[in-house]
Design a protein around this motif. Structure first.
Motif, PDB file in Angstrom:
ATOM      1  N   GLY A  42      -4.834  -4.796   5.232  1.00  0.00           N
ATOM      2  CA  GLY A  42      -6.147  -5.657   5.154  1.00  0.00           C
ATOM      3  C   GLY A  42      -6.842  -5.436   3.384  1.00  0.00           C
ATOM      4  N   SER A  43      -6.241  -4.396   3.013  1.00  0.00           N
ATOM      5  CA  SER A  43      -6.524  -3.841   1.590  1.00  0.00           C
ATOM      6  C   SER A  43      -5.374  -4.222   0.644  1.00  0.00           C
ATOM      7  CB  SER A  43      -6.910  -2.372   1.670  1.00  0.00           C
ATOM      8  OG  SER A  43      -5.161  -1.446   1.709  1.00  0.00           O
ATOM      9  N   GLY A  44      -4.900  -5.493   0.802  1.00  0.00           N
ATOM     10  CA  GLY A  44      -4.219  -5.709   0.235  1.00  0.00           C
ATOM     11  C   GLY A  44      -2.646  -5.259  -0.569  1.00  0.00           C
ATOM     12  N   THR A  45      -2.389  -3.824   0.326  1.00  0.00           N
ATOM     13  CA  THR A  45      -1.467  -3.264  -0.040  1.00  0.00           C
ATOM     14  C   THR A  45       0.301  -3.623   0.313  1.00  0.00           C
ATOM     15  OG1 THR A  45      -2.195  -0.788   0.024  1.00  0.00           O
ATOM     16  CG2 THR A  45       0.126  -0.466   0.349  1.00  0.00           C
ATOM     17  N   LEU A  46       1.117  -4.129  -0.264  1.00  0.00           N
ATOM     18  CA  LEU A  46       2.328  -4.244   0.325  1.00  0.00           C
ATOM     19  C   LEU A  46       3.244  -3.632   1.225  1.00  0.00           C
ATOM     20  CD1 LEU A  46       3.945  -6.868   1.174  1.00  0.00           C
ATOM     21  CD2 LEU A  46       5.018  -6.272  -1.257  1.00  0.00           C
ATOM     22  N   TRP A  47       3.807  -3.130   2.476  1.00  0.00           N
ATOM     23  CA  TRP A  47       4.370  -2.406   2.598  1.00  0.00           C
ATOM     24  C   TRP A  47       5.743  -2.436   3.302  1.00  0.00           C
ATOM     25  CZ3 TRP A  47       2.831   2.485   4.170  1.00  0.00           C
ATOM     26  CH2 TRP A  47       1.654   2.633   3.865  1.00  0.00           C
ATOM     27  N   ILE A  48       7.424  -1.745   2.805  1.00  0.00           N
ATOM     28  CA  ILE A  48       8.263  -2.674   3.166  1.00  0.00           C
ATOM     29  C   ILE A  48       8.716  -1.444   4.175  1.00  0.00           C
ATOM     30  CG2 ILE A  48      10.418  -2.841   1.755  1.00  0.00           C
ATOM     31  CD1 ILE A  48       8.290  -3.460  -0.912  1.00  0.00           C
ATOM     32  N   ALA A  49      10.068  -2.414   4.692  1.00  0.00           N
ATOM     33  CA  ALA A  49      10.737  -0.866   5.675  1.00  0.00           C
ATOM     34  C   ALA A  49      12.098  -1.059   5.146  1.00  0.00           C
ATOM     35  CB  ALA A  49      10.565  -1.565   7.351  1.00  0.00           C
ATOM     36  N   ASP A  50      12.049   0.216   4.381  1.00  0.00           N
ATOM     37  CA  ASP A  50      13.879   0.961   4.408  1.00  0.00           C
ATOM     38  C   ASP A  50      13.890   1.354   5.564  1.00  0.00           C
ATOM     39  OD1 ASP A  50      16.039   1.167   3.726  1.00  0.00           O
ATOM     40  OD2 ASP A  50      15.161   1.805   1.570  1.00  0.00           O
ATOM     41  N   THR A  51      14.679   0.348   6.578  1.00  0.00           N
ATOM     42  CA  THR A  51      15.083   1.176   8.436  1.00  0.00           C
ATOM     43  C   THR A  51      16.332  -0.075   8.726  1.00  0.00           C
ATOM     44  OG1 THR A  51      13.027  -0.471   8.677  1.00  0.00           O
ATOM     45  CG2 THR A  51      13.017   1.761   8.266  1.00  0.00           C
ATOM     46  N   GLY A  52      17.055  -0.269   7.710  1.00  0.00           N
ATOM     47  CA  GLY A  52      17.606  -1.021   8.472  1.00  0.00           C
ATOM     48  C   GLY A  52      18.602   0.358   8.848  1.00  0.00           C
ATOM     49  N   ASP A  53      19.998   0.267  10.096  1.00  0.00           N
ATOM     50  CA  ASP A  53      20.558   1.271  10.288  1.00  0.00           C
ATOM     51  C   ASP A  53      21.842   0.365  11.642  1.00  0.00           C
ATOM     52  OD1 ASP A  53      22.295   3.415  10.601  1.00  0.00           O
ATOM     53  OD2 ASP A  53      21.138   4.513  11.723  1.00  0.00           O
TER      54      ASP A  53
END
Length: 333
Positions: A111-122
């Motif tokens: 909601g604050s304009g931060t982009l989150w990226i999940a580097d979680t593939g396994d």
């Protein structure tokens, strides 16, 4: 159990598992060849830029109209592509500096304009270095940024995770594990430091098999969770109780999904150059009384689609048949 029968159990189960994989693959190919998209699905645009060849994460901007962000799968450059949703042209590229980019699989905006990226593939279950990246929303321009890196581990052990959920109203976050027999919703801590490892904890909420992406509506009320075969709508405020199943267009490898800022539509994408981003209507139910079944029962039901039941039934029959043949051969010997 008779020791002779016990020795035959593992080969029978292995054969059953092999049949599940083969039937799933063949069923998906057959469906792609014979089925059409849902009647309300339209192609928002088609991604023809060859830099986006293995899209694995998708997020739609609320601050920049008709703008989405895309990342590629493992082996890609650490870049976020801003895409115009009227043409699917790339209108901005943001390079992520000094990040151990390995297998990014999901994205979401808070909601604050931060982009989150999940580097979680396994896929192989070997990683001990899962992490999230956070950066200011890039917008429609080229640039570079050094994102914050948030190390992550899972209470349930090594997990293949391809779905990240962020509630834009509260910034609460979850991830969804990807599994052949079903996934699980894991909750992230409220604070995710960059100098310590955070743990995603079990919620006990079951998810469908082979989850590849997920997204929460702008009001934080509903979550849409997709697999290769379809999608499921959950009520976030009711402990992620399942409320509806959603048919998706047939895609070569459906990997991405993102709810649009209106909350009435969402996008679904696939790996591969020249793939359309489909836009579908998102119909959410009016508030209703709690169902007679318990939340646990509803969650269990959500993991078994008709296709899944067919696969499991077929695998079970073939596994039992194979075990019987092995037993008969053993007796003859």
């Amino acid at each position: 159990m008779n020791p002779r029968h016990r020795r035959l159990l593992i080969p029978g189960l292995l054969i059953a598992l092999l049949v599940v994989v083969v039937v799933a693959t063949l069923t998906g190919r057959a469906d792609a060849a014979t089925s059409s998209a849902p009647t309300d699905a339209t192609a928002a645009c088609t991604l023809t830029d060859d830099r986006i060849d293995e899209q694995s994460g998708l997020a739609v901007s609320a601050a920049h109209p008709d703008t989405a962000y895309v990342v590629n799968d493992s082996g890609s450059d650490p870049e976020v592509y801003a895409v115009d949703l009227t043409s699917c042209e790339v209108v901005g590229v943001t390079e992520l500096e000094d990040v151990p980019w390995r297998d990014p699989e999901a994205m979401a905006l808070d909601g604050s304009g931060t982009l989150w990226i999940a580097d979680t593939g396994d896929n192989n279950g070997v990683r001990d270095d899962a992490r999230l990246y956070s950066l200011p929303e890039p917008g429609r321009e080229d640039g570079s940024v050094r994102p914050e890196v948030h190390p992550l581990t899972f209470e349930t052990g090594r997990e293949d995770v391809e779905a990240l959920l962020v509630d834009p109203t509260s910034d609460a976050k979850w991830v969804v594990t990807k599994g052949w027999t079903g996934g699980e919703l894991l909750a992230l801590p409220d604070t995710l430091p960059s100098d310590a490892v955070s743990t995603a904890t079990s919620t006990g909420v079951s998810m469908p098999i082979l989850v590849t992406d997920a997204s929460i509506t702008p009001d934080g009320h509903y979550a849409v969770v997709r697999t290769y075969l379809g999608a499921t709508l959950y009520d976030v405020r009711d402990d992620f109780a399942q409320v509806a199943s959603i048919e998706l267009p047939q895609q070569p490898q459906g990997e991405t999904l993102a709810v649009e800022p209106s909350g009435t539509t969402f996008l679904a994408g696939s790996e591969g150059v020249g793939q359309p981003l489909y836009r579908l209507a998102l119909q959410t139910p009016e508030p209703v009384e709690a169902p007679a079944t318990t939340p646990a029962a509803a969650e269990t039901e959500s993991t078994w689609t008709p296709s899944t039941l067919v696969w499991v039934a077929g695998a079970t029959i073939v596994g039992l048949f194979a075990g019987a043949l092995l037993l008969r051969r053993r007796r003859r010997t």
